[in-house]
Design a protein around this motif. Sequence first.
Motif, PDB file in Angstrom:
ATOM      1  N   GLY A   1      26.127   4.713  11.961  1.00  0.00           N
ATOM      2  CA  GLY A   1      26.466   3.381  11.502  1.00  0.00           C
ATOM      3  C   GLY A   1      25.387   2.637  10.733  1.00  0.00           C
ATOM      4  O   GLY A   1      25.607   1.491  10.321  1.00  0.00           O
ATOM      5  N   THR A   2      24.227   3.249  10.518  1.00  0.00           N
ATOM      6  CA  THR A   2      23.188   2.587   9.736  1.00  0.00           C
ATOM      7  C   THR A   2      23.604   2.533   8.273  1.00  0.00           C
ATOM      8  O   THR A   2      24.015   3.550   7.700  1.00  0.00           O
ATOM      9  CB  THR A   2      21.846   3.341   9.861  1.00  0.00           C
ATOM     10  OG1 THR A   2      21.438   3.344  11.228  1.00  0.00           O
ATOM     11  CG2 THR A   2      20.768   2.682   9.011  1.00  0.00           C
ATOM     12  N   GLN A   3      23.511   1.359   7.669  1.00  0.00           N
ATOM     13  CA  GLN A   3      23.842   1.205   6.257  1.00  0.00           C
ATOM     14  C   GLN A   3      22.674   1.718   5.420  1.00  0.00           C
ATOM     15  O   GLN A   3      21.536   1.261   5.579  1.00  0.00           O
ATOM     16  CB  GLN A   3      24.115  -0.261   5.914  1.00  0.00           C
ATOM     17  CG  GLN A   3      24.463  -0.479   4.440  1.00  0.00           C
ATOM     18  CD  GLN A   3      24.455  -1.946   4.051  1.00  0.00           C
ATOM     19  OE1 GLN A   3      23.593  -2.703   4.487  1.00  0.00           O
ATOM     20  NE2 GLN A   3      25.408  -2.340   3.230  1.00  0.00           N
TER      21      GLN A   3
ATOM     22  N   SER B   1      17.885   0.574  13.154  1.00  0.00           N
ATOM     23  CA  SER B   1      19.117   0.273  13.879  1.00  0.00           C
ATOM     24  C   SER B   1      20.240  -0.210  12.959  1.00  0.00           C
ATOM     25  O   SER B   1      21.411   0.033  13.234  1.00  0.00           O
ATOM     26  CB  SER B   1      18.854  -0.788  14.959  1.00  0.00           C
ATOM     27  OG  SER B   1      18.349  -1.974  14.372  1.00  0.00           O
ATOM     28  N   GLU B   2      19.884  -0.888  11.841  1.00  0.00           N
ATOM     29  CA  GLU B   2      20.922  -1.510  11.021  1.00  0.00           C
ATOM     30  C   GLU B   2      20.969  -1.015   9.583  1.00  0.00           C
ATOM     31  O   GLU B   2      22.038  -0.666   9.089  1.00  0.00           O
ATOM     32  CB  GLU B   2      20.730  -3.036  11.031  1.00  0.00           C
ATOM     33  CG  GLU B   2      20.880  -3.668  12.404  1.00  0.00           C
ATOM     34  CD  GLU B   2      20.612  -5.160  12.378  1.00  0.00           C
ATOM     35  OE1 GLU B   2      20.337  -5.691  11.281  1.00  0.00           O
ATOM     36  OE2 GLU B   2      20.685  -5.794  13.443  1.00  0.00           O
ATOM     37  N   SER B   3      19.836  -1.025   8.882  1.00  0.00           N
ATOM     38  CA  SER B   3      19.899  -0.742   7.443  1.00  0.00           C
ATOM     39  C   SER B   3      18.621  -0.088   6.947  1.00  0.00           C
ATOM     40  O   SER B   3      17.533  -0.306   7.478  1.00  0.00           O
ATOM     41  CB  SER B   3      20.133  -2.040   6.659  1.00  0.00           C
ATOM     42  OG  SER B   3      19.034  -2.924   6.812  1.00  0.00           O
ATOM     43  N   ILE B   4      18.790   0.725   5.896  1.00  0.00           N
ATOM     44  CA  ILE B   4      17.670   1.352   5.194  1.00  0.00           C
ATOM     45  C   ILE B   4      17.942   1.243   3.703  1.00  0.00           C
ATOM     46  O   ILE B   4      18.982   1.697   3.220  1.00  0.00           O
ATOM     47  CB  ILE B   4      17.510   2.839   5.567  1.00  0.00           C
ATOM     48  CG1 ILE B   4      17.264   3.011   7.070  1.00  0.00           C
ATOM     49  CG2 ILE B   4      16.362   3.469   4.765  1.00  0.00           C
ATOM     50  CD1 ILE B   4      17.267   4.464   7.521  1.00  0.00           C
TER      51      ILE B   4
ATOM     52  N   ILE C   1      10.715  -3.970   8.209  1.00  0.00           N
ATOM     53  CA  ILE C   1       9.628  -2.991   8.100  1.00  0.00           C
ATOM     54  C   ILE C   1       9.616  -2.393   6.704  1.00  0.00           C
ATOM     55  O   ILE C   1      10.664  -2.006   6.172  1.00  0.00           O
ATOM     56  CB  ILE C   1       9.788  -1.875   9.152  1.00  0.00           C
ATOM     57  CG1 ILE C   1       9.704  -2.470  10.563  1.00  0.00           C
ATOM     58  CG2 ILE C   1       8.730  -0.798   8.974  1.00  0.00           C
ATOM     59  CD1 ILE C   1      10.050  -1.497  11.660  1.00  0.00           C
ATOM     60  N   ILE C   2       8.433  -2.317   6.114  1.00  0.00           N
ATOM     61  CA  ILE C   2       8.277  -1.749   4.776  1.00  0.00           C
ATOM     62  C   ILE C   2       7.444  -0.483   4.856  1.00  0.00           C
ATOM     63  O   ILE C   2       6.389  -0.458   5.511  1.00  0.00           O
ATOM     64  CB  ILE C   2       7.582  -2.734   3.814  1.00  0.00           C
ATOM     65  CG1 ILE C   2       8.274  -4.093   3.818  1.00  0.00           C
ATOM     66  CG2 ILE C   2       7.521  -2.162   2.415  1.00  0.00           C
ATOM     67  CD1 ILE C   2       7.521  -5.145   4.573  1.00  0.00           C
TER      68      ILE C   2
ATOM     69  N   THR D   1      17.363  13.196   8.535  1.00  0.00           N
ATOM     70  CA  THR D   1      17.260  12.028   9.417  1.00  0.00           C
ATOM     71  C   THR D   1      18.171  10.905   8.939  1.00  0.00           C
ATOM     72  O   THR D   1      18.846  10.251   9.738  1.00  0.00           O
ATOM     73  CB  THR D   1      15.798  11.542   9.484  1.00  0.00           C
ATOM     74  OG1 THR D   1      15.013  12.541  10.146  1.00  0.00           O
ATOM     75  CG2 THR D   1      15.684  10.228  10.243  1.00  0.00           C
ATOM     76  N   LEU D   2      18.194  10.688   7.627  1.00  0.00           N
ATOM     77  CA  LEU D   2      19.081   9.668   7.075  1.00  0.00           C
ATOM     78  C   LEU D   2      20.546   9.995   7.371  1.00  0.00           C
ATOM     79  O   LEU D   2      21.348   9.098   7.651  1.00  0.00           O
ATOM     80  CB  LEU D   2      18.867   9.530   5.572  1.00  0.00           C
ATOM     81  CG  LEU D   2      17.525   8.947   5.120  1.00  0.00           C
ATOM     82  CD1 LEU D   2      17.417   9.000   3.603  1.00  0.00           C
ATOM     83  CD2 LEU D   2      17.353   7.512   5.610  1.00  0.00           C
TER      84      LEU D   2
END
Length: 434
Positions: free
Chosen positions: A299-301, A273-276, A368-369, A291-292
């Motif tokens: 809006g995902t960083q 939802s927020e960052s990868i 999550i890792i 997908t990225l």
Amino acid sequence: MKINKILITILSSCLVLYGCRNEVEIPQLNNLLPLPQDPNIQVYFNYNEQAEYTEPYRPIIREGDNLEQILIEAVNSAENTIDIAIQDLNLPDLARAIASQHEAGKKVRIIIENNYNLSLNELGADHGLAILKKNNIPIIDDTEDGSKGSGLMHHKFLIIDNKKLVTGSANFTLSGTHGDLDNENTRGNANHLLVIDNAPLANIFAQEFNYMWGDGLGNKKDSLFGLQKPFRPAQTLTIGESQVTVKFSPTSRTQPWEATTNGLIDETLKKTSESIDLALFVFSKQPLSNTLKNKSSRGTQIRALIDPLFAYRYYSEGLDLLGVELSNNCQFYDDNNPWENSIETVGIPNISRGDKLHHKFALIDNKIIITGSHNWSAAANYTNDEALLIIDNSTIAKHFSQEFDRLYDDAILGVTDRLQQRIEEDKRECQING
């Protein structure tokens, strides 16, 4: 590190004696103190800035966790059995610890990649494998099934008494932990290890090991490597405060994408939802880039670091994220998908010549890792013997966040002048050839 330790001592004394408030009067203390570990799953990095050790071979005092010592401590804790599946093993002190346990009556079994299973005549006396072979420790490789070998026996795990698992991105080698003895500038490939005290998970890995081991150094040739192993779907279990999912490769191309290891990575990325944040040795699987792209558009960083050896090759998905592409002898992949809305938060880490960014991890929403031996490639998905772990635990995630930030702080980002030059050269060459 020594200055940091002195500061910690002084500031900690201030806290105890004078009641200083950490968040108000000494805001930097949290950056100096080691992060807390999860009681069931501990994580270690050989470039950890909050730790220090003396290398046993050169010797050099350096920052980082001593990954070899982590392995030795696990081996020394064995009461009955030690099972190791590792692409390569050359660490002398680790080999001596294994040999000592073998001599003490512990059952030791080792599987390595056939390309590294050299004879004693080809190995130096202090090579870890030579030490193991001189002590008659059972060792097989991926030709034990009667073939010429699987794609790669790329596993990196150690099982103790079917209760404890040590795994991660590191091979059990000098270059995977400390650095190359003939290159004083190296400090080892950037790697990590997880130590997981959980019998159910250890037994899942033991099943994978036993498929490959078969009858060991026997005559049946019943070892199962690669696609000979039965298909197993991802398995999820709860370990303390963590939810852990494990999946092994390879997967047959006859299976749907969602059933593969890369498919599991894809499914996990879609939940963001927020960052990868990505720290990857290789990134060459197009659907993951797609997908990225979708996540970025919403809006995902996204930040991504890829090993310099692979980051700018024509098949690297890092190029997609940067909005560019390179040909392979003026041939472009049909499914190449350079992003129209490219991002500049993609690049390579600033590491010593001779060292590699060998991690294979993603950090999602700082919680999550995704990690393991599994590179984000087709070979890892469809050919190699690999393991993937997905861990949902914010305490563990902080360690990976700290490692990523360390790498990202002085990384080389965006389309560099050298990459732009290669793009222009590629265009000119292909226009001439066309």
